[in-house]
Scaffold this active site. Sequence first.
Site, PDB file in Angstrom:
ATOM      1  N   MET A 182       0.800  -1.203   0.193  1.00 55.68           N
ATOM      2  CA  MET A 182      -0.064  -0.091   0.082  1.00 55.68           C
ATOM      3  C   MET A 182       1.106   1.133  -0.106  1.00 55.68           C
ATOM      4  O   MET A 182       1.759   1.413   0.689  1.00 55.68           O
ATOM      5  CB  MET A 182      -1.047   0.003   1.212  1.00 55.68           C
ATOM      6  CG  MET A 182      -0.294   0.003   2.613  1.00 55.68           C
ATOM      7  SD  MET A 182      -1.748   0.243   3.704  1.00 55.68           S
ATOM      8  CE  MET A 182      -0.869  -0.027   5.191  1.00 55.68           C
ATOM      9  N   TYR A 226       4.109   2.760  12.627  1.00 51.31           N
ATOM     10  CA  TYR A 226       3.382   2.114  11.556  1.00 51.31           C
ATOM     11  C   TYR A 226       1.653   2.346  11.650  1.00 51.31           C
ATOM     12  O   TYR A 226       1.098   2.126  12.804  1.00 51.31           O
ATOM     13  CB  TYR A 226       3.414   0.789  11.620  1.00 51.31           C
ATOM     14  CG  TYR A 226       4.637   0.027  10.839  1.00 51.31           C
ATOM     15  CD1 TYR A 226       5.149   0.850   9.545  1.00 51.31           C
ATOM     16  CD2 TYR A 226       5.288  -0.926  11.102  1.00 51.31           C
ATOM     17  CE1 TYR A 226       6.307   0.123   8.816  1.00 51.31           C
ATOM     18  CE2 TYR A 226       6.224  -1.780  10.423  1.00 51.31           C
ATOM     19  CZ  TYR A 226       6.684  -0.955   9.265  1.00 51.31           C
ATOM     20  OH  TYR A 226       7.489  -1.426   8.504  1.00 51.31           O
ATOM     21  N   GLU A 227       1.269   2.445  10.538  1.00 52.67           N
ATOM     22  CA  GLU A 227      -0.363   2.569  10.541  1.00 52.67           C
ATOM     23  C   GLU A 227      -0.958   3.477  11.358  1.00 52.67           C
ATOM     24  O   GLU A 227      -2.146   3.119  12.049  1.00 52.67           O
ATOM     25  CB  GLU A 227      -0.997   1.033  10.743  1.00 52.67           C
ATOM     26  CG  GLU A 227      -0.510  -0.106   9.869  1.00 52.67           C
ATOM     27  CD  GLU A 227      -0.854   0.095   8.422  1.00 52.67           C
ATOM     28  OE1 GLU A 227      -1.618   0.833   8.037  1.00 52.67           O
ATOM     29  OE2 GLU A 227       0.095  -0.393   7.652  1.00 52.67           O
ATOM     30  N   GLY A 228      -0.330   4.644  11.318  1.00 51.11           N
ATOM     31  CA  GLY A 228      -0.968   5.646  12.329  1.00 51.11           C
ATOM     32  C   GLY A 228      -0.155   5.566  13.659  1.00 51.11           C
ATOM     33  O   GLY A 228      -0.296   4.667  14.386  1.00 51.11           O
TER      34      GLY A 228
END
Length: 572
Positions: free
Chosen positions: A161, A429-431
């Site tokens: 992504m 990671y991921e926020g």
Amino acid sequence: MPYRAPVTDYQFLFDHVVDLATVTATERFSDADKDVTDAILTEAGRMCEEVMYPLQRVGDLTGSVLENGVVRTPKGFAEAYGQIAEGGWISTSADPEFGGMGLPHSITTAVNEMMSGACLSLQLNPLMTQGQIEALEHHASDEIKATYLPKLVTGEWAGTMNLTEPQAGSDVGALNSKAEPNGDGSYAITGQKIFITWGDNDFTGNVCHLVLARLPDGAPGTKGISLFIVPRNIPDASGEPGVANSLKVVSLEHKLGIHGSPTAVMQYDGATGWLIGEPHDGMRAMFTMMNNARLGVGCQGIGVGEGAYQHALAYALERKQGRTPVEGGTGTIVDHADVRRMLATMRADLFAARAIAMACAVAIDMSTATGDAEWKARAAFLTPIAKAFGTDTGIAVAEMGVQVHGGMGFIEETGAAQYARDVRITSIYEGTNGIQSMDLVGRKLMDGGEAAYRLLDEIEAHAEEARATLPELAEPVWEATETLRETTEWLVAQTDMNNRFAGSVPFLKGFARILGAHYHLRAAMGEEDKGPRTKLARFYITRMLPEHSGLLSQAVRGAEDLYAISVEDLGA
């Protein structure tokens, strides 16, 4: 020392703490009974121990490199990936229509954690592909699904992504990447993306990028962003990788850890891509991938923490240093009170974090199987807690592992430092974990706290039940939950969101502390007040649960005192 996958821990959690039987009692997941689950966990554990763990140090010492535009991965990664794909470990929860196993997300989450503990750098690759599979299942056209999903499910192709740009990190709406219609249903994607995990490799036939970009009529901000699938090689008429697309890996990031995982700067120069979902609705489609990835990252923290704990315990059982007054001890540093405290803390916090993550995964499965709104709300509420507490715990445990080693922990040859370096990224990671805590007190309390209160009611009801056999553990859990309820009520009453945000991190940590105590109490009850888990529960509830008081006190302070400290004061 060898890594041992925590298979028995998961079996106990599923049987006595988070009640996986509730999931497998549904029609959707009825095939995943205890015998099937135990067999899968056992086989996954073997694969982690024998195939992945031997690459842990290899990946760190060698790293992935970019040579003449080609990413070269460490020796052994390609072969190990082949065994991961062949074993079906990428597609355990994928739709059987496209070749997946259709198993509960709880089982996938457990397997992913064990893989992370064995070799995080390699596990990152299947995690990205799993997320892409889920996004395509929910949002792609039938044609895109038919072309991409079978290849992603088998692991022949890998997925990534692409969100972040140099000027647009957490503020994704500030991206500059653009998409121009080609007139044939495809789009020309142009822009640069950074921090792309496994942006390329040398062992899959294709790499498929999910890329956020803005159409010519896209509004500014996140509401004008669309999502596109942009393959490294454009599939030909038969669905096989064809000509190279107009994209390239510009460079690989030089990172603190996870050296075996190539983190790429990607350049798209009019690359051909296809729209996923509706125009200007890319964030919703991407969040399908990100939400479960947040739970996955939380478990990465737990997995690395497990590896660090096992490493530290083995060292403590071998290292002789100093003398202690313990009669009949081992003669090693595990006899020292502070070393014993650190090891018990590591073990207890890992259990708490793992139980929270599994409770979140069970809620996701129940939401999927039943469509029930309360299960969906439970999964949404637990996700930021599982992500932040799981990664914070992994970081703390890995750091403590270095401390158990003493001076040898600072020496790279022992391997203790690698866990601390590798796990550090997970809280970003991921926020970032700060964003997770803001989400918890913001979006997740928009229901007036209903999802939170339902969870608190369950904790108190179980504590009431446990008073009959374990009153000395049940009572502090019940009292802490009442304090948490009052804190939640205060936050819900705040109309100034900055008052919520100012206390969001300690609130999330305090909530996790109490959830951890609840699951430890359930473990002790499941063990019928005898055995190692009961002893661990007593340690956690008497020594670690009291931290909730200071954390929740911070949570209700509001923002005024923070902003009383001016920017000038900060630099004084």
